[in-house]
Write a protein that holds these residues in place. Structure first.
Motif, PDB file in Angstrom:
ATOM      1  N   SER A   1      82.454  41.551 -20.364  1.00 19.96           N
ATOM      2  CA  SER A   1      82.453  42.435 -21.530  1.00 19.96           C
ATOM      3  C   SER A   1      82.247  43.884 -21.111  1.00 19.96           C
ATOM      4  O   SER A   1      81.264  44.204 -20.427  1.00 19.96           O
ATOM      5  CB  SER A   1      81.339  42.027 -22.505  1.00 19.96           C
ATOM      6  OG  SER A   1      81.142  43.019 -23.493  1.00 19.96           O
TER       7      SER A   1
ATOM      8  N   ALA B   1      78.909  45.189 -22.205  1.00 17.95           N
ATOM      9  CA  ALA B   1      77.803  44.887 -21.286  1.00 17.95           C
ATOM     10  C   ALA B   1      77.790  45.865 -20.122  1.00 17.95           C
ATOM     11  O   ALA B   1      76.713  46.284 -19.657  1.00 17.95           O
ATOM     12  CB  ALA B   1      77.920  43.453 -20.779  1.00 17.95           C
TER      13      ALA B   1
ATOM     14  N   LYS C   1      74.182  47.667 -19.879  1.00 20.21           N
ATOM     15  CA  LYS C   1      73.356  46.758 -19.083  1.00 20.21           C
ATOM     16  C   LYS C   1      72.070  47.381 -18.543  1.00 20.21           C
ATOM     17  O   LYS C   1      71.079  46.680 -18.325  1.00 20.21           O
ATOM     18  CB  LYS C   1      74.170  46.210 -17.911  1.00 20.21           C
ATOM     19  CG  LYS C   1      74.614  47.274 -16.907  1.00 20.21           C
ATOM     20  CD  LYS C   1      75.411  46.663 -15.764  1.00 20.21           C
ATOM     21  CE  LYS C   1      75.839  47.735 -14.766  1.00 20.21           C
ATOM     22  NZ  LYS C   1      76.593  47.136 -13.637  1.00 20.21           N
TER      23      LYS C   1
ATOM     24  N   TYR D   1      68.868  46.995 -24.439  1.00 18.79           N
ATOM     25  CA  TYR D   1      69.831  45.918 -24.183  1.00 18.79           C
ATOM     26  C   TYR D   1      69.181  44.791 -23.379  1.00 18.79           C
ATOM     27  O   TYR D   1      69.342  43.610 -23.694  1.00 18.79           O
ATOM     28  CB  TYR D   1      71.042  46.470 -23.440  1.00 18.79           C
ATOM     29  CG  TYR D   1      72.074  45.415 -23.061  1.00 18.79           C
ATOM     30  CD1 TYR D   1      73.073  45.041 -23.953  1.00 18.79           C
ATOM     31  CD2 TYR D   1      72.034  44.802 -21.808  1.00 18.79           C
ATOM     32  CE1 TYR D   1      74.008  44.079 -23.615  1.00 18.79           C
ATOM     33  CE2 TYR D   1      72.965  43.837 -21.462  1.00 18.79           C
ATOM     34  CZ  TYR D   1      73.947  43.482 -22.362  1.00 18.79           C
ATOM     35  OH  TYR D   1      74.873  42.515 -22.022  1.00 18.79           O
TER      36      TYR D   1
ATOM     37  N   PHE E   1      69.013  41.056 -24.977  1.00 18.07           N
ATOM     38  CA  PHE E   1      69.924  40.030 -24.480  1.00 18.07           C
ATOM     39  C   PHE E   1      69.440  39.303 -23.237  1.00 18.07           C
ATOM     40  O   PHE E   1      70.050  38.319 -22.825  1.00 18.07           O
ATOM     41  CB  PHE E   1      71.305  40.646 -24.235  1.00 18.07           C
ATOM     42  CG  PHE E   1      71.971  41.116 -25.499  1.00 18.07           C
ATOM     43  CD1 PHE E   1      72.402  40.210 -26.458  1.00 18.07           C
ATOM     44  CD2 PHE E   1      72.146  42.466 -25.737  1.00 18.07           C
ATOM     45  CE1 PHE E   1      72.998  40.642 -27.635  1.00 18.07           C
ATOM     46  CE2 PHE E   1      72.743  42.915 -26.906  1.00 18.07           C
ATOM     47  CZ  PHE E   1      73.164  41.991 -27.863  1.00 18.07           C
TER      48      PHE E   1
ATOM     49  N   GLY F   1      72.376  38.353 -20.579  1.00 18.01           N
ATOM     50  CA  GLY F   1      73.104  39.571 -20.920  1.00 18.01           C
ATOM     51  C   GLY F   1      73.570  40.334 -19.707  1.00 18.01           C
ATOM     52  O   GLY F   1      74.614  40.999 -19.731  1.00 18.01           O
ATOM     53  N   GLN F   2      72.820  40.226 -18.598  1.00 16.55           N
ATOM     54  CA  GLN F   2      73.203  40.878 -17.360  1.00 16.55           C
ATOM     55  C   GLN F   2      74.372  40.169 -16.677  1.00 16.55           C
ATOM     56  O   GLN F   2      75.030  40.729 -15.804  1.00 16.55           O
ATOM     57  CB  GLN F   2      72.008  40.940 -16.403  1.00 16.55           C
ATOM     58  CG  GLN F   2      70.834  41.757 -16.926  1.00 16.55           C
ATOM     59  CD  GLN F   2      71.198  43.217 -17.113  1.00 16.55           C
ATOM     60  OE1 GLN F   2      71.674  43.866 -16.190  1.00 16.55           O
ATOM     61  NE2 GLN F   2      71.001  43.732 -18.316  1.00 16.55           N
TER      62      GLN F   2
ATOM     63  N   LEU G   1      77.067  39.147 -18.275  1.00 17.12           N
ATOM     64  CA  LEU G   1      78.262  39.326 -19.092  1.00 17.12           C
ATOM     65  C   LEU G   1      79.134  40.478 -18.633  1.00 17.12           C
ATOM     66  O   LEU G   1      80.173  40.752 -19.235  1.00 17.12           O
ATOM     67  CB  LEU G   1      77.859  39.549 -20.560  1.00 17.12           C
ATOM     68  CG  LEU G   1      77.047  38.443 -21.218  1.00 17.12           C
ATOM     69  CD1 LEU G   1      76.767  38.790 -22.681  1.00 17.12           C
ATOM     70  CD2 LEU G   1      77.765  37.103 -21.120  1.00 17.12           C
ATOM     71  N   VAL G   2      78.757  41.145 -17.565  1.00 17.43           N
ATOM     72  CA  VAL G   2      79.498  42.322 -17.100  1.00 17.43           C
ATOM     73  C   VAL G   2      80.840  41.924 -16.490  1.00 17.43           C
ATOM     74  O   VAL G   2      81.072  40.774 -16.130  1.00 17.43           O
ATOM     75  CB  VAL G   2      78.662  43.105 -16.066  1.00 17.43           C
ATOM     76  CG1 VAL G   2      77.415  43.688 -16.727  1.00 17.43           C
ATOM     77  CG2 VAL G   2      78.278  42.210 -14.888  1.00 17.43           C
TER      78      VAL G   2
ATOM     79  N   ARG H   1      83.694  43.550 -29.501  1.00 17.71           N
ATOM     80  CA  ARG H   1      82.775  43.178 -28.435  1.00 17.71           C
ATOM     81  C   ARG H   1      83.487  42.871 -27.123  1.00 17.71           C
ATOM     82  O   ARG H   1      82.974  43.140 -26.048  1.00 17.71           O
ATOM     83  CB  ARG H   1      81.933  41.964 -28.852  1.00 17.71           C
ATOM     84  CG  ARG H   1      80.847  42.288 -29.876  1.00 17.71           C
ATOM     85  CD  ARG H   1      79.757  43.097 -29.232  1.00 17.71           C
ATOM     86  NE  ARG H   1      78.657  43.407 -30.143  1.00 17.71           N
ATOM     87  CZ  ARG H   1      78.512  44.554 -30.770  1.00 17.71           C
ATOM     88  NH1 ARG H   1      79.441  45.502 -30.624  1.00 17.71           N
ATOM     89  NH2 ARG H   1      77.469  44.785 -31.541  1.00 17.71           N
TER      90      ARG H   1
END
Length: 224
Positions: A112, A115, A119, A124, A128, A132-133, A135-136, A178
């Motif tokens: 994403s 992200a 990030k 963030y 997340f 969440g880290q 999703l880069v 997104r």
């Protein structure tokens, strides 16, 4: 937590995996439609904001494995957003003996761009968490190793509308607010379709639900 429904018309079942910061309730409309179509369902909740993908795969295994074993037919997966990445990690580690098809809705298979941008922000990271880290778009070696090439039938549904006019600025078009449509694609996928809806509504959109059921039953989307 998980919610299980039995169906009387087919021996197949569907596991539903929600996206990051969502819950199983977000999949309720899809779950009911799948039940009406004759599938048993397992709509799983998991701690999407607290653990990385590999730990989440371990968490869902204790509910998912007995569900898959209880079916007389195949077990399919229907996943929203990061739930699709979780399914890929899980299937690489614990592939069921009678795996069916996988539908991913708005999954950032290529990462994403949102992200990428956020990030390093504390807000963030707090919202997340570790996943969440992951999703880069530029994944580290450890995350890449969790997501090997697929060898099962995967159908991908992408949206091309946004309800995030500010945060989606800079996303390559078309996108769902997104994830860019391009980054939903996955090498080896069986089919791909774009519908007129935004990222959060993919799980509730009538066309997305109909296309999901069509793919689970026939292995392709219905093109007009």
């Amino acid at each position: 937590m998980s919610e299980r429904r039995h169906a009387a018309f087919t021996s197949d079942g569907v596991v539903l995996l929600h996206g990051i910061s969502r819950t199983a309730r977000s999949f309720r409309r899809m779950e009911l439609a799948l039940g009406d179509a004759g599938f048993a369902t397992l709509n799983l909740d998991y701690d999407s904001r607290r653990k990385p993908l590999d730990a989440l795969a371990e968490d869902i295994h204790s509910s998912l494995d007995p569900f898959a074993r209880s079916l007389d037919g195949s077990v399919h997966f229907v996943c929203h957003s990061m739930g699709g990445l979780l399914a890929r990690v899980y299937l690489a580690r614990y592939r069921p003996a009678r795996l069916g098809r996988v539908v991913m809705l708005g999954t950032p298979n290529g990462g994403s761009e949102i992200a990428d941008r956020l990030k390093n922000l504390a807000a963030y990271r707090a919202l997340f968490g570790p996943a969440g880290q992951q999703l880069v778009t530029r994944r580290d070696a450890a995350t890449s190793a969790l997501l090997p090439a697929i060898d099962y039938q995967a159908g991908i549904i992408a949206g091309n509308r946004s309800v995030y006019p500010i945060t989606s600025i800079g996303l390559p078009r078309p996108h769902d607010g997104r994830v860019s449509v391009a980054n939903t694609r996955l090498d080896g996928m069986a089919d791909h379709i774009v519908i007129r809806t935004s990222h959060p509504w993919l799980v509730r959109n009538a066309e997305a639900i109909a296309q999901t059921i069509a793919f689970l039953k026939g292995g392709n989307f219905t093109k007009s």
